[in-house]
Design a protein around this motif. Structure first.
Motif, PDB file in Angstrom:
ATOM      1  N   UNK A   1      83.458  96.457 133.712  1.00 57.66           N
ATOM      2  CA  UNK A   1      84.434  95.783 132.844  1.00 57.66           C
ATOM      3  C   UNK A   1      85.301  94.827 133.649  1.00 57.66           C
ATOM      4  N   UNK A   2      85.714  95.266 134.823  1.00 51.15           N
ATOM      5  CA  UNK A   2      86.521  94.413 135.690  1.00 51.15           C
ATOM      6  C   UNK A   2      85.734  93.176 136.108  1.00 51.15           C
ATOM      7  N   UNK A   3      84.487  93.381 136.481  1.00 51.19           N
ATOM      8  CA  UNK A   3      83.636  92.267 136.900  1.00 51.19           C
ATOM      9  C   UNK A   3      83.385  91.311 135.734  1.00 51.19           C
ATOM     10  N   UNK A   4      83.160  91.845 134.542  1.00 47.74           N
ATOM     11  CA  UNK A   4      82.927  91.012 133.366  1.00 47.74           C
ATOM     12  C   UNK A   4      84.148  90.150 133.056  1.00 47.74           C
ATOM     13  N   UNK A   5      85.332  90.722 133.175  1.00 45.30           N
ATOM     14  CA  UNK A   5      86.553  89.951 132.925  1.00 45.30           C
ATOM     15  C   UNK A   5      86.667  88.799 133.916  1.00 45.30           C
ATOM     16  N   UNK A   6      86.329  89.049 135.186  1.00 41.77           N
ATOM     17  CA  UNK A   6      86.385  87.993 136.199  1.00 41.77           C
ATOM     18  C   UNK A   6      85.366  86.893 135.906  1.00 41.77           C
ATOM     19  N   UNK A   7      84.163  87.283 135.527  1.00 38.79           N
ATOM     20  CA  UNK A   7      83.110  86.309 135.238  1.00 38.79           C
ATOM     21  C   UNK A   7      83.473  85.472 134.009  1.00 38.79           C
ATOM     22  N   UNK A   8      84.063  86.099 132.990  1.00 41.37           N
ATOM     23  CA  UNK A   8      84.486  85.351 131.801  1.00 41.37           C
ATOM     24  C   UNK A   8      85.559  84.330 132.158  1.00 41.37           C
ATOM     25  N   UNK A   9      86.494  84.712 133.030  1.00 39.97           N
ATOM     26  CA  UNK A   9      87.540  83.792 133.446  1.00 39.97           C
ATOM     27  C   UNK A   9      86.933  82.603 134.192  1.00 39.97           C
ATOM     28  N   UNK A  10      86.006  82.870 135.089  1.00 43.66           N
ATOM     29  CA  UNK A  10      85.355  81.796 135.833  1.00 43.66           C
ATOM     30  C   UNK A  10      84.568  80.882 134.894  1.00 43.66           C
ATOM     31  N   UNK A  11      83.911  81.473 133.911  1.00 43.59           N
ATOM     32  CA  UNK A  11      83.165  80.678 132.935  1.00 43.59           C
ATOM     33  C   UNK A  11      84.104  79.769 132.153  1.00 43.59           C
TER      34      UNK A  11
ATOM     35  N   UNK B   1      91.662  65.318 141.960  1.00 45.83           N
ATOM     36  CA  UNK B   1      91.558  65.642 140.535  1.00 45.83           C
ATOM     37  C   UNK B   1      91.465  67.151 140.352  1.00 45.83           C
ATOM     38  N   UNK B   2      90.757  67.816 141.246  1.00 46.26           N
ATOM     39  CA  UNK B   2      90.669  69.277 141.176  1.00 46.26           C
ATOM     40  C   UNK B   2      92.047  69.893 141.380  1.00 46.26           C
ATOM     41  N   UNK B   3      92.800  69.375 142.361  1.00 55.69           N
ATOM     42  CA  UNK B   3      94.146  69.893 142.611  1.00 55.69           C
ATOM     43  C   UNK B   3      95.051  69.660 141.402  1.00 55.69           C
ATOM     44  N   UNK B   4      94.911  68.506 140.760  1.00 58.27           N
ATOM     45  CA  UNK B   4      95.718  68.226 139.566  1.00 58.27           C
ATOM     46  C   UNK B   4      95.357  69.196 138.442  1.00 58.27           C
ATOM     47  N   UNK B   5      94.065  69.482 138.298  1.00 59.05           N
ATOM     48  CA  UNK B   5      93.619  70.441 137.288  1.00 59.05           C
ATOM     49  C   UNK B   5      94.222  71.817 137.566  1.00 59.05           C
ATOM     50  N   UNK B   6      94.176  72.242 138.815  1.00 62.32           N
ATOM     51  CA  UNK B   6      94.720  73.550 139.194  1.00 62.32           C
ATOM     52  C   UNK B   6      96.216  73.595 138.921  1.00 62.32           C
TER      53      UNK B   6
ATOM     54  N   UNK C   1      97.944  71.889 136.737  1.00 68.29           N
ATOM     55  CA  UNK C   1      98.209  71.940 135.294  1.00 68.29           C
ATOM     56  C   UNK C   1      97.926  73.312 134.700  1.00 68.29           C
ATOM     57  N   UNK C   2      97.008  74.049 135.298  1.00 67.65           N
ATOM     58  CA  UNK C   2      96.589  75.327 134.725  1.00 67.65           C
ATOM     59  C   UNK C   2      97.040  76.537 135.537  1.00 67.65           C
ATOM     60  N   UNK C   3      98.023  76.350 136.409  1.00 64.02           N
ATOM     61  CA  UNK C   3      98.444  77.467 137.264  1.00 64.02           C
ATOM     62  C   UNK C   3      99.106  78.591 136.469  1.00 64.02           C
ATOM     63  N   UNK C   4      99.571  78.306 135.264  1.00 67.38           N
ATOM     64  CA  UNK C   4     100.147  79.371 134.436  1.00 67.38           C
ATOM     65  C   UNK C   4      99.094  80.048 133.569  1.00 67.38           C
ATOM     66  N   UNK C   5      97.903  79.459 133.503  1.00 70.04           N
ATOM     67  CA  UNK C   5      96.836  80.008 132.665  1.00 70.04           C
ATOM     68  C   UNK C   5      95.946  80.949 133.462  1.00 70.04           C
ATOM     69  N   UNK C   6      95.504  80.482 134.629  1.00 67.51           N
ATOM     70  CA  UNK C   6      94.610  81.267 135.483  1.00 67.51           C
ATOM     71  C   UNK C   6      95.195  81.361 136.878  1.00 67.51           C
ATOM     72  N   UNK C   7      94.862  82.404 137.617  1.00 66.64           N
ATOM     73  CA  UNK C   7      95.338  82.520 139.000  1.00 66.64           C
ATOM     74  C   UNK C   7      94.828  81.360 139.860  1.00 66.64           C
ATOM     75  N   UNK C   8      95.680  80.877 140.734  1.00 59.61           N
ATOM     76  CA  UNK C   8      95.328  79.751 141.595  1.00 59.61           C
ATOM     77  C   UNK C   8      94.125  80.096 142.467  1.00 59.61           C
ATOM     78  N   UNK C   9      94.092  81.299 142.992  1.00 60.84           N
ATOM     79  CA  UNK C   9      92.990  81.676 143.885  1.00 60.84           C
ATOM     80  C   UNK C   9      91.644  81.642 143.163  1.00 60.84           C
ATOM     81  N   UNK C  10      91.623  82.053 141.902  1.00 57.40           N
ATOM     82  CA  UNK C  10      90.371  82.035 141.132  1.00 57.40           C
ATOM     83  C   UNK C  10      89.951  80.593 140.860  1.00 57.40           C
ATOM     84  N   UNK C  11      90.902  79.756 140.461  1.00 58.85           N
ATOM     85  CA  UNK C  11      90.573  78.351 140.204  1.00 58.85           C
ATOM     86  C   UNK C  11      90.039  77.679 141.464  1.00 58.85           C
ATOM     87  N   UNK C  12      90.681  77.940 142.593  1.00 55.08           N
ATOM     88  CA  UNK C  12      90.231  77.333 143.849  1.00 55.08           C
ATOM     89  C   UNK C  12      88.810  77.780 144.194  1.00 55.08           C
ATOM     90  N   UNK C  13      88.525  79.056 144.006  1.00 60.24           N
ATOM     91  CA  UNK C  13      87.186  79.556 144.311  1.00 60.24           C
ATOM     92  C   UNK C  13      86.147  78.907 143.400  1.00 60.24           C
TER      93      UNK C  13
END
Length: 109
Positions: free
Chosen positions: A22-32, A65-70, A72-84
């Motif tokens: 379940x934990x892994x699925x939540x992470x994969x959904x976030x990345x998707x 552009x990637x940094x700008x995207x991150x 803008x969305x730092x309150x939505x998803x964790x920065x570390x996940x977005x960077x990865x």
């Protein structure tokens, strides 16, 4: 079998595996969501399309552009996940923010 700390009930190997999956699925959904939508599932389709365009441009145009995207969305998803997911380093992102702050025009009264 393991024991839960809170109530001391036994936990089977299957329950532990389900919890891990379940934990892994939540992470994969976030990345998707980061890669495909550019916005979380709760947003409208128009907002998702705009985010998707920005994300695609980021892959073509580079890190800024990637940094700008991150940013803008730092309150939505964790920065570390977005960077990865966007294949940039967390330290590079924070360095970009520091450079932006140091080059910002200063106001003197």
């Amino acid at each position: 079998m393991c024991l839960k700390e809170a109530d001391r009930t036994p936990v089977s190997a299957e329950q532990m595996e389900i919890s891990r999956l379940r934990t892994k699925l939540a992470r994969v959904k976030m990345e998707r969501d980061i890669l495909e939508k550019g916005e979380p599932k709760s947003r409208t389709s128009c907002e998702c399309l705009a985010g998707e365009r920005v994300l695609r441009q980021g892959f073509k145009q580079g890190r800024k552009v990637k940094y700008a995207f991150i940013q803008r969305h730092c309150t939505v998803w964790p920065i570390s996940v977005q960077c990865r997911v966007l294949n940039v380093s967390v330290s590079g992102y924070h360095g970009h923010l520091a450079r932006q702050a140091s080059t910002a025009p200063r106001r003197y009264l």
